[in-house]
Scaffold this motif. Structure first.
Motif, PDB file in Angstrom:
ATOM      1  N   ASP A   1     -30.575 -24.391  21.887  1.00 53.74           N
ATOM      2  CA  ASP A   1     -29.432 -24.898  21.287  1.00 53.74           C
ATOM      3  C   ASP A   1     -28.987 -25.656  21.430  1.00 53.74           C
ATOM      4  O   ASP A   1     -28.589 -25.763  22.900  1.00 53.74           O
ATOM      5  CB  ASP A   1     -28.194 -23.448  21.465  1.00 53.74           C
TER       6      ASP A   1
ATOM      7  N   ASP B   1     -26.102 -27.597  19.979  1.00 49.98           N
ATOM      8  CA  ASP B   1     -24.284 -27.450  21.029  1.00 49.98           C
ATOM      9  C   ASP B   1     -24.615 -26.427  20.772  1.00 49.98           C
ATOM     10  O   ASP B   1     -24.608 -24.954  20.632  1.00 49.98           O
ATOM     11  CB  ASP B   1     -23.898 -28.242  19.267  1.00 49.98           C
ATOM     12  N   GLY B   2     -23.027 -25.890  21.427  1.00 52.40           N
ATOM     13  CA  GLY B   2     -22.368 -24.833  21.679  1.00 52.40           C
ATOM     14  C   GLY B   2     -22.200 -23.360  20.615  1.00 52.40           C
ATOM     15  O   GLY B   2     -22.235 -22.756  20.545  1.00 52.40           O
ATOM     16  N   ARG B   3     -22.095 -24.675  19.101  1.00 54.07           N
ATOM     17  CA  ARG B   3     -21.733 -23.958  18.751  1.00 54.07           C
ATOM     18  C   ARG B   3     -22.507 -22.652  17.539  1.00 54.07           C
ATOM     19  O   ARG B   3     -22.655 -21.718  17.777  1.00 54.07           O
ATOM     20  CB  ARG B   3     -20.898 -24.129  17.608  1.00 54.07           C
ATOM     21  N   ALA B   4     -23.656 -23.087  17.873  1.00 55.53           N
ATOM     22  CA  ALA B   4     -25.199 -22.572  17.741  1.00 55.53           C
ATOM     23  C   ALA B   4     -25.836 -21.770  18.272  1.00 55.53           C
ATOM     24  O   ALA B   4     -26.219 -20.764  17.921  1.00 55.53           O
ATOM     25  CB  ALA B   4     -26.327 -23.770  16.533  1.00 55.53           C
ATOM     26  N   ARG B   5     -25.198 -22.139  19.583  1.00 56.60           N
ATOM     27  CA  ARG B   5     -26.005 -21.392  21.030  1.00 56.60           C
ATOM     28  C   ARG B   5     -24.618 -19.803  20.400  1.00 56.60           C
ATOM     29  O   ARG B   5     -24.982 -18.732  20.684  1.00 56.60           O
ATOM     30  CB  ARG B   5     -24.923 -21.738  21.432  1.00 56.60           C
ATOM     31  N   TRP B   6     -23.364 -19.249  20.506  1.00 59.61           N
ATOM     32  CA  TRP B   6     -22.520 -18.691  20.286  1.00 59.61           C
ATOM     33  C   TRP B   6     -22.651 -18.063  19.220  1.00 59.61           C
ATOM     34  O   TRP B   6     -22.979 -16.540  19.052  1.00 59.61           O
ATOM     35  CB  TRP B   6     -20.844 -19.652  19.871  1.00 59.61           C
ATOM     36  N   ARG B   7     -23.192 -18.553  17.526  1.00 58.20           N
ATOM     37  CA  ARG B   7     -23.588 -17.805  16.628  1.00 58.20           C
ATOM     38  C   ARG B   7     -25.328 -17.394  16.424  1.00 58.20           C
ATOM     39  O   ARG B   7     -24.812 -15.836  16.618  1.00 58.20           O
ATOM     40  CB  ARG B   7     -24.130 -18.777  15.389  1.00 58.20           C
ATOM     41  N   ARG B   8     -25.166 -17.337  17.588  1.00 55.46           N
ATOM     42  CA  ARG B   8     -27.036 -16.823  17.762  1.00 55.46           C
ATOM     43  C   ARG B   8     -26.548 -15.511  18.801  1.00 55.46           C
ATOM     44  O   ARG B   8     -27.237 -14.336  19.030  1.00 55.46           O
ATOM     45  CB  ARG B   8     -27.924 -17.857  18.974  1.00 55.46           C
TER      46      ARG B   8
END
Length: 279
Positions: free
Chosen positions: A194, A196-203
């Motif tokens: 990922d 960006d960090g937001r996509a990582r947290w969503r995953r």
């Protein structure tokens, strides 16, 4: 070439070590009563002598039961770090006894209390482990039903409690194995990158929800299979209906435990207590 990483030993709980020793053949209710009595003793008198006496009993029982060292789990490094950090922090509390190093006096009371609490925790874990490694889960429910017989005139559902406890103890190892399989299957999936960090947290949130849903599904499937097996064997009442009562060897075990704990308590209250007051 790097050396192969040493495989960690997992925690072995609620699975008796094979064998027909005198500890294995003790009545399950006797083991529960002994653990309860020792727990009461260490609750009111958590001194060094009672802790050492209970540790001696655990070592003797492990020798008699031929418990191998392989059942002990591998202690992770972070736990050792936490223990050292806790000991250093407790040492700042000071207190008696005081040790002089040159012109500096160091109070060891806090450190000794921390070590005593740590030893007490290890001893209690050892008691639980001995019961787990030498007792078949099927023997727990009849023993609890037998011990709770005096409560039946009060209309307390002792048999239902015993069946619930037995089913919980049976399901616990199975669910642990299922969760390990789910975790291993999740580890085999290729990692996603990922940006960006937001996509990582969503995953991560989506994977957590998937794991929880899979765990609930596995638990329900296991519960359905266990219900079918219990029905085929005559119903839940058969779990606690097996004959269960203490034998002659159980009274010998009670005598040994009472003698060792009695001597330890007497030393704690008389000789060591008097020497502690004088110091």
């Amino acid at each position: 070439m790097t050396a192969p990483r040493k495989q960690r030993r997992e925690i072995v709980l609620l699975r008796p070590v094979p064998g027909r020793t005198v500890i294995h053949e003790l009545w399950a209710g006797s083991k529960l009563l002994i653990v309860a009595g020792i727990g009461v003793l260490l609750t009111f008198y958590p001194g060094w002598v009672p802790i050492a006496a209970v540790a001696l009993l655990i070592v003797m029982a492990a020798k008699l039961a031929r418990i191998p060292r392989g059942v002990l789990p591998t202690i992770p490094r972070w736990l050792w770090v936490l223990l050292v950090l806790g000991g250093v922090t407790a040492a700042f509390a000071g207190g008696d006894p005081v040790m002089g190093v040159g012109s500096v006096e160091l109070g060891l009371g806090g450190l000794l209390n921390f070590l005593r609490i740590t030893a007490l925790s290890i001893v209690l874990l050892g008691l639980g482990g001995m019961v787990s490694w030498t007792t078949n889960v099927a023997e727990i429910a009849p023993a609890v039903a037998m011990l709770g017989r005096p409560l039946r005139p009060l209309r307390i559902p002792v048999n239902d409690w015993a069946v619930t406890l037995a089913l919980a103890l049976r399901a616990f190892p199975m669910l642990i194995d299922e969760f390990r399989v789910l975790y291993a299957a999740r580890s085999l999936r290729p990692p996603e990158v990922d940006r960006d960090g937001r996509a990582r947290w969503r995953r991560w949130a989506a994977e957590l929800i998937d794991l929880l849903a899979a765990a609930i599904t596995v638990a329900l499937r296991r519960a359905d299979e266990m219900g079918d097996a219990i029905t085929a064997r005559g119903g839940a009442g058969q779990i606690s209906a097996a004959p269960s009562r203490p034998q002659r060897r159980d009274w010998g075990a009670f005598a040994v435990v009472i003698a060792v704990c009695g001597v330890a308590l007497a030393l704690e209250l008389t000789v060591l207590g008097t020497s502690g007051m004088r110091s």
